[in-house]
Write a protein that holds these residues in place. Structure first.
Motif, PDB file in Angstrom:
ATOM      1  N   ASN A 143      39.816  32.566  40.292  1.00 55.92           N
ATOM      2  CA  ASN A 143      40.825  32.773  40.020  1.00 55.92           C
ATOM      3  C   ASN A 143      41.927  32.340  38.728  1.00 55.92           C
ATOM      4  O   ASN A 143      40.636  31.565  36.975  1.00 55.92           O
ATOM      5  CB  ASN A 143      42.241  32.318  41.077  1.00 55.92           C
ATOM      6  CG  ASN A 143      42.462  30.564  41.015  1.00 55.92           C
ATOM      7  OD1 ASN A 143      41.532  29.576  40.042  1.00 55.92           O
ATOM      8  ND2 ASN A 143      42.511  30.406  41.854  1.00 55.92           N
ATOM      9  N   GLU A 144      43.257  32.786  38.366  1.00 57.82           N
ATOM     10  CA  GLU A 144      43.293  32.313  37.011  1.00 57.82           C
ATOM     11  C   GLU A 144      43.317  30.564  36.867  1.00 57.82           C
ATOM     12  O   GLU A 144      43.175  30.627  35.050  1.00 57.82           O
ATOM     13  CB  GLU A 144      44.608  33.498  36.359  1.00 57.82           C
ATOM     14  CG  GLU A 144      44.724  32.860  35.364  1.00 57.82           C
ATOM     15  CD  GLU A 144      46.294  33.896  34.699  1.00 57.82           C
ATOM     16  OE1 GLU A 144      47.038  33.052  34.802  1.00 57.82           O
ATOM     17  OE2 GLU A 144      46.623  34.781  36.210  1.00 57.82           O
ATOM     18  N   ALA A 189      39.836  29.888  35.498  1.00 59.49           N
ATOM     19  CA  ALA A 189      39.212  29.955  34.599  1.00 59.49           C
ATOM     20  C   ALA A 189      39.965  29.590  33.696  1.00 59.49           C
ATOM     21  O   ALA A 189      39.719  28.687  32.033  1.00 59.49           O
ATOM     22  CB  ALA A 189      39.895  31.566  33.942  1.00 59.49           C
ATOM     23  N   VAL A 190      41.176  29.138  33.432  1.00 61.02           N
ATOM     24  CA  VAL A 190      41.824  28.661  32.576  1.00 61.02           C
ATOM     25  C   VAL A 190      41.562  26.900  31.926  1.00 61.02           C
ATOM     26  O   VAL A 190      41.078  26.456  30.848  1.00 61.02           O
ATOM     27  CB  VAL A 190      43.746  28.195  33.104  1.00 61.02           C
ATOM     28  CG1 VAL A 190      44.102  27.339  32.002  1.00 61.02           C
ATOM     29  CG2 VAL A 190      44.243  29.684  32.324  1.00 61.02           C
TER      30      VAL A 190
END
Length: 57
Positions: free
Chosen positions: A2-3, A6-7
């Motif tokens: 998910n986002e 990734a961050v």
């Protein structure tokens, strides 16, 4: 992935690059670098084992 993952991955890569650059600025030879890396691995490994033993009881 998910986002948020990734961050976190991008931030981790950035921190590793920053730490590697700082370490390279000392201009140590490979033997000294390897010795220091193994010492830190041993320290963190010992702390990990200690906490695992204490937490397991």
């Amino acid at each position: 992935m998910n986002e948020g993952n990734a961050v976190s991955l991008i931030a981790l890569i950035g921190w590793l690059i920053l730490a590697g650059g700082a370490f390279a600025s000392y201009k140590l030879n490979w033997k000294t670098s390897l010795k220091q890396a193994l010492t830190w691995i041993a320290i963190f490994g010992a702390v990990f084992v200690l906490f695992t033993l204490v937490r397991g009881q």
